[in-house]
Design an enzyme around this catalytic site. Structure first.
Site, PDB file in Angstrom:
ATOM      1  N   ARG A  18       0.802  -1.225   0.000  1.00  0.00           N
ATOM      2  CA  ARG A  18       0.000   0.000   0.000  1.00  0.00           C
ATOM      3  C   ARG A  18       0.840   1.284   0.000  1.00  0.00           C
ATOM      4  O   ARG A  18       0.320   2.380  -0.168  1.00  0.00           O
ATOM      5  CB  ARG A  18      -0.961  -0.008   1.195  1.00  0.00           C
ATOM      6  CG  ARG A  18      -2.142  -0.938   0.972  1.00  0.00           C
ATOM      7  CD  ARG A  18      -2.915  -1.178   2.251  1.00  0.00           C
ATOM      8  NE  ARG A  18      -2.217  -2.079   3.158  1.00  0.00           N
ATOM      9  CZ  ARG A  18      -2.595  -2.316   4.413  1.00  0.00           C
ATOM     10  NH1 ARG A  18      -3.648  -1.710   4.905  1.00  0.00           N
ATOM     11  NH2 ARG A  18      -1.919  -3.167   5.163  1.00  0.00           N
ATOM     12  N   ASP A  28       6.540  -1.519  11.452  1.00  0.00           N
ATOM     13  CA  ASP A  28       6.043  -0.312  10.782  1.00  0.00           C
ATOM     14  C   ASP A  28       5.377   0.675  11.730  1.00  0.00           C
ATOM     15  O   ASP A  28       4.565   1.488  11.310  1.00  0.00           O
ATOM     16  CB  ASP A  28       5.092  -0.696   9.631  1.00  0.00           C
ATOM     17  CG  ASP A  28       3.894  -1.530  10.105  1.00  0.00           C
ATOM     18  OD1 ASP A  28       3.798  -1.804  11.323  1.00  0.00           O
ATOM     19  OD2 ASP A  28       3.066  -1.917   9.258  1.00  0.00           O
ATOM     20  N   TYR A  38      35.241  31.350  -3.152  1.00  0.00           N
ATOM     21  CA  TYR A  38      35.190  29.891  -3.200  1.00  0.00           C
ATOM     22  C   TYR A  38      36.502  29.346  -2.659  1.00  0.00           C
ATOM     23  O   TYR A  38      37.564  29.588  -3.224  1.00  0.00           O
ATOM     24  CB  TYR A  38      34.963  29.371  -4.636  1.00  0.00           C
ATOM     25  CG  TYR A  38      35.119  27.868  -4.681  1.00  0.00           C
ATOM     26  CD1 TYR A  38      34.252  27.056  -3.949  1.00  0.00           C
ATOM     27  CD2 TYR A  38      36.157  27.260  -5.386  1.00  0.00           C
ATOM     28  CE1 TYR A  38      34.411  25.679  -3.927  1.00  0.00           C
ATOM     29  CE2 TYR A  38      36.317  25.875  -5.371  1.00  0.00           C
ATOM     30  CZ  TYR A  38      35.442  25.097  -4.640  1.00  0.00           C
ATOM     31  OH  TYR A  38      35.611  23.739  -4.603  1.00  0.00           O
TER      32      TYR A  38
HETATM   33  C1  UD1 Z   1      -1.000  -7.029  11.376  1.00  0.00           C
HETATM   34  C2  UD1 Z   1      -1.808  -7.933  12.314  1.00  0.00           C
HETATM   35  C3  UD1 Z   1      -3.096  -7.209  12.705  1.00  0.00           C
HETATM   36  C4  UD1 Z   1      -2.761  -5.871  13.338  1.00  0.00           C
HETATM   37  C5  UD1 Z   1      -1.875  -5.033  12.401  1.00  0.00           C
HETATM   38  C6  UD1 Z   1      -1.382  -3.810  13.108  1.00  0.00           C
HETATM   39  C7  UD1 Z   1      -1.258 -10.196  11.650  1.00  0.00           C
HETATM   40  C8  UD1 Z   1      -1.757 -11.424  10.995  1.00  0.00           C
HETATM   41  N1  UD1 Z   1      -2.100  -9.152  11.672  1.00  0.00           N
HETATM   42  O1  UD1 Z   1      -1.760  -6.874  10.181  1.00  0.00           O
HETATM   43  O2  UD1 Z   1      -3.815  -7.982  13.619  1.00  0.00           O
HETATM   44  O3  UD1 Z   1      -3.933  -5.171  13.631  1.00  0.00           O
HETATM   45  O4  UD1 Z   1      -0.728  -5.796  12.002  1.00  0.00           O
HETATM   46  O5  UD1 Z   1      -0.670  -2.971  12.236  1.00  0.00           O
HETATM   47  O6  UD1 Z   1      -0.164 -10.189  12.168  1.00  0.00           O
HETATM   48  N2  UD1 Z   1       5.765  -8.961   7.945  1.00  0.00           N
HETATM   49  C9  UD1 Z   1       6.838  -9.811   7.777  1.00  0.00           C
HETATM   50  N3  UD1 Z   1       6.660 -10.977   7.096  1.00  0.00           N
HETATM   51  C10 UD1 Z   1       5.474 -11.347   6.583  1.00  0.00           C
HETATM   52  C11 UD1 Z   1       4.367 -10.472   6.762  1.00  0.00           C
HETATM   53  C12 UD1 Z   1       4.541  -9.281   7.453  1.00  0.00           C
HETATM   54  O7  UD1 Z   1       7.942  -9.532   8.226  1.00  0.00           O
HETATM   55  O8  UD1 Z   1       5.411 -12.421   5.980  1.00  0.00           O
HETATM   56  C13 UD1 Z   1       5.964  -7.702   8.695  1.00  0.00           C
HETATM   57  C14 UD1 Z   1       5.735  -6.468   7.832  1.00  0.00           C
HETATM   58  O9  UD1 Z   1       6.949  -6.052   7.223  1.00  0.00           O
HETATM   59  C15 UD1 Z   1       5.210  -5.450   8.834  1.00  0.00           C
HETATM   60  C16 UD1 Z   1       4.562  -6.299   9.916  1.00  0.00           C
HETATM   61  O10 UD1 Z   1       5.024  -7.620   9.735  1.00  0.00           O
HETATM   62  O11 UD1 Z   1       6.238  -4.704   9.429  1.00  0.00           O
HETATM   63  C17 UD1 Z   1       3.050  -6.275   9.831  1.00  0.00           C
HETATM   64  O12 UD1 Z   1       2.676  -6.718   8.559  1.00  0.00           O
HETATM   65  P1  UD1 Z   1       1.427  -6.129   7.813  1.00  0.00           P
HETATM   66  O13 UD1 Z   1       1.298  -6.823   6.527  1.00  0.00           O
HETATM   67  O14 UD1 Z   1       1.466  -4.637   7.811  1.00  0.00           O
HETATM   68  O15 UD1 Z   1       0.256  -6.649   8.801  1.00  0.00           O
HETATM   69  P2  UD1 Z   1      -1.219  -6.163   8.843  1.00  0.00           P
HETATM   70  O16 UD1 Z   1      -1.980  -6.746   7.727  1.00  0.00           O
HETATM   71  O17 UD1 Z   1      -1.250  -4.692   8.997  1.00  0.00           O
HETATM   72 CA    CA Z   2       0.262  -3.035   9.044  1.00  0.00          CA
END
Ligand code: UD1
Ligand code: CA
Length: 464
Positions: free
Chosen positions: A17, A106, A370
């Site tokens: 996103r 994040d 300069y």
């Molecule tokens: C996640 C949570 C959600 C919470 C939200 C808060 C899960 C399943 N869901 O969702 O409940 O409300 O965060 O912001 O955890 N990442 C990895 N590897 C992966 C996937 C993600 O390292 O395979 C890291 C991303 O880089 C990021 C963090 O995990 O920093 C969260 O991932 P993101 O995809 O933003 O999770 P959300 O869908 O927002």
């Molecule tokens: Ca997130």
């Protein structure tokens, strides 16, 4: 510091996103990457060697971007969900006891106090851990907190999997967990990718541990601002403005005067001494440090600079990687770059550029010059219009100007060149050879005079 705290930061995702080629955690807020912001907070509660960052997208760049030494990294080649990411960290973690703190990578606004609160909250023996929760007016996109008996968190339900009743819950998961490490590692393999996204959800651990009889306690944080997770550039800009406002506030409480706090941009790692005045629209970037009793003029932009005490920076100075000596004055409209350095009590004035130049104590270059690749001694006077010709089209060369030299206006100093101490350069000279100590060097055409020439010319023109 409690060595029984292990930290896993989830930073492997791309962040679709953000609509960017750059991995999400590399984007900057407050002048530093999202990941570095989190590490800064986490370091207040854990030692670097107990912190593992899970990286995947642009792993090498993310690794290089981390400036805290000692942090360890685990690779998640394929992003199969937050639960899978933690499993990838398992090999890098030897400690299987104590508290396991897991954070999304994040959330740059997180304060160390909140981490402390989470870690310090006491749970009865047999607890599976605790997680931070917060209430949002608009919970869209977040995992919802489903509370069970005794106020414990029974499960976290992701947006996509939630039913209508669960979607109406405003208490959400900001992505900040503290598990009992032993129980977590014992049961983590029970996470199944049994959801529409076919991902391993870390959030499933809450339900798993609860079902085994290890309740998870909520730690409700009322101010949801600091729990903001960045998913879009708009949220990034919001986080940036919050970090800037916090930084300005912190400096003002430490005795710095900021004339228009909303207009300045001060990076998180900048230091400013008490009684320094920062005028409007100033930007202090990177690792800049500023002493006490200084004034930083309107519109000045300093990146990675070290400014001594009692320095007067006039408006619109642009300086990078440079040192400005105590009690000196610089500007207006001065440019300093590539390790330029001014000594104590020196003066650099308007429209002067200093590049890779050491400018000695008590020396002056008040206007239009300069000075590049130069070593300039103490109490030197550089006249207006002086140019060091440091570049021959192929190589850069050095100009040495010893103590007490006077360089007359509009001098052209062709490097490599040495001007010995106490020498005097006549205005308008082109200097190509070494100048001896205390000598006068004149490198210009001699002036001749033709008596009455101008008058004769005028008279001639009148007759025509
Ligand atoms: C996640 C949570 C959600 C919470 C939200 C808060 C899960 C399943 N869901 O969702 O409940 O409300 O965060 O912001 O955890 N990442 C990895 N590897 C992966 C996937 C993600 O390292 O395979 C890291 C991303 O880089 C990021 C963090 O995990 O920093 C969260 O991932 P993101 O995809 O933003 O999770 P959300 O869908 O927002
Ligand atoms: Ca997130």
């Amino acid at each position: 510091m409690n060595d029984k705290i292990t930290v896993v930061i989830l930073a492997a995702g791309l962040g679709t996103r953000m609509k960017s080629k750059k991995a999400k955690v590399l984007h900057e807020a407050g002048g530093d990457t999202l990941l570095n912001n989190i590490i800064r907070a986490v370091r207040q509660v854990a030692s670097a060697h107990n912190i593992v960052a899970v990286i995947g997208h642009q792993a090498d760049r993310v690794k290089e971007s981390v400036h805290e030494p000692g942090i360890r990294f685990a690779l998640q080649d394929e992003q199969r969900g937050t639960g899978h990411a933690v499993m990838c960290a398992a090999a890098a973690i030897t400690e299987r006891e104590g508290q396991l703190l897991i954070l999304n990578g994040d959330g740059p606004l997180l304060r160390p106090q909140t981490l402390r609160r989470l870690l310090d909250q006491q749970e009865s023996p047999g607890s599976g851990g605790k997680i931070v929760t917060t209430r949002l007016h608009d919970p869209t996109g977040y995992g919802r907190i489903v509370r069970g008996g005794g106020g414990y968190v029974e499960a976290i339900v992701e947006q996509k999997a939630a039913n209508a009743e669960q979607l109406a819950i405003h208490e959400v998961n900001p992505g900040l967990y503290c598990f009992d490490a032993r129980l977590f590692w014992e049961h983590v393999q029970e996470i199944r990718p049994d959801n529409p996204a076919n991902e391993f959800y870390l959030t499933d651990m809450v339900g798993i541990l609860s079902r085994h009889g290890y309740p998870i306690a909520p730690v409700l944080v009322h101010d949801s601002t600091e729990l903001l997770g960045i998913n879009t550039k708009a949220e990034l800009a919001l986080a940036d403005s919050i970090l800037r406002a916090r930084k300005a506030q912190e400096l003002m409480l430490a005795g710095v005067t900021i004339e228009n706090p909303g207009s300045v941009l001060i990076d998180v790692d900048v230091h400013v001494g008490a009684d320094t005045v920062i005028e409007a629209n100033v930007q202090l970037r990177g690792k800049t440090t500023i002493g006490v009793d200084c004034r930083i003029g309107v519109g000045s932009v300093l990146r990675d600079c070290a400014v001594g005490d009692d320095v007067n920076i006039l408006p619109y100075v642009v300086a990078d990687s440079s040192v400005i000596g105590t009690k000196s004055s610089v500007g207006p409209f001065t440019r300093m770059r590539m390790n330029a350095e001014t000594g104590e009590d020196s003066h650099i004035g308007n429209f002067v550029e200093l590049k890779k130049t050491k400018f000695g104590a008590g020396s002056k270059a008040s206007h239009l010059a300069y000075l590049g690749d130069s070593i300039i001694g103490e109490k030197v006077n550089i006249g207006a219009g002086t140019i060091t010709c440091n570049y021959d089209g192929d190589k850069k060369h050095t100009t040495h100007i010893a103590d007490g030299v006077f360089v007359g206006s509009n001098s052209t100093l062709v490097a490599p060149l040495t001007i010995e101490s106490g020498a005097f350069i006549a205005a308008g000279s082109v200097i190509t050879k070494r100048v001896s100590q205390d000598a006068l060097a004149i490198g210009r055409a001699h002036q001749t005079e033709k008596a009455d020439w101008a008058k004769r010319r005028r008279d001639l023109n009148k007759k025509k």
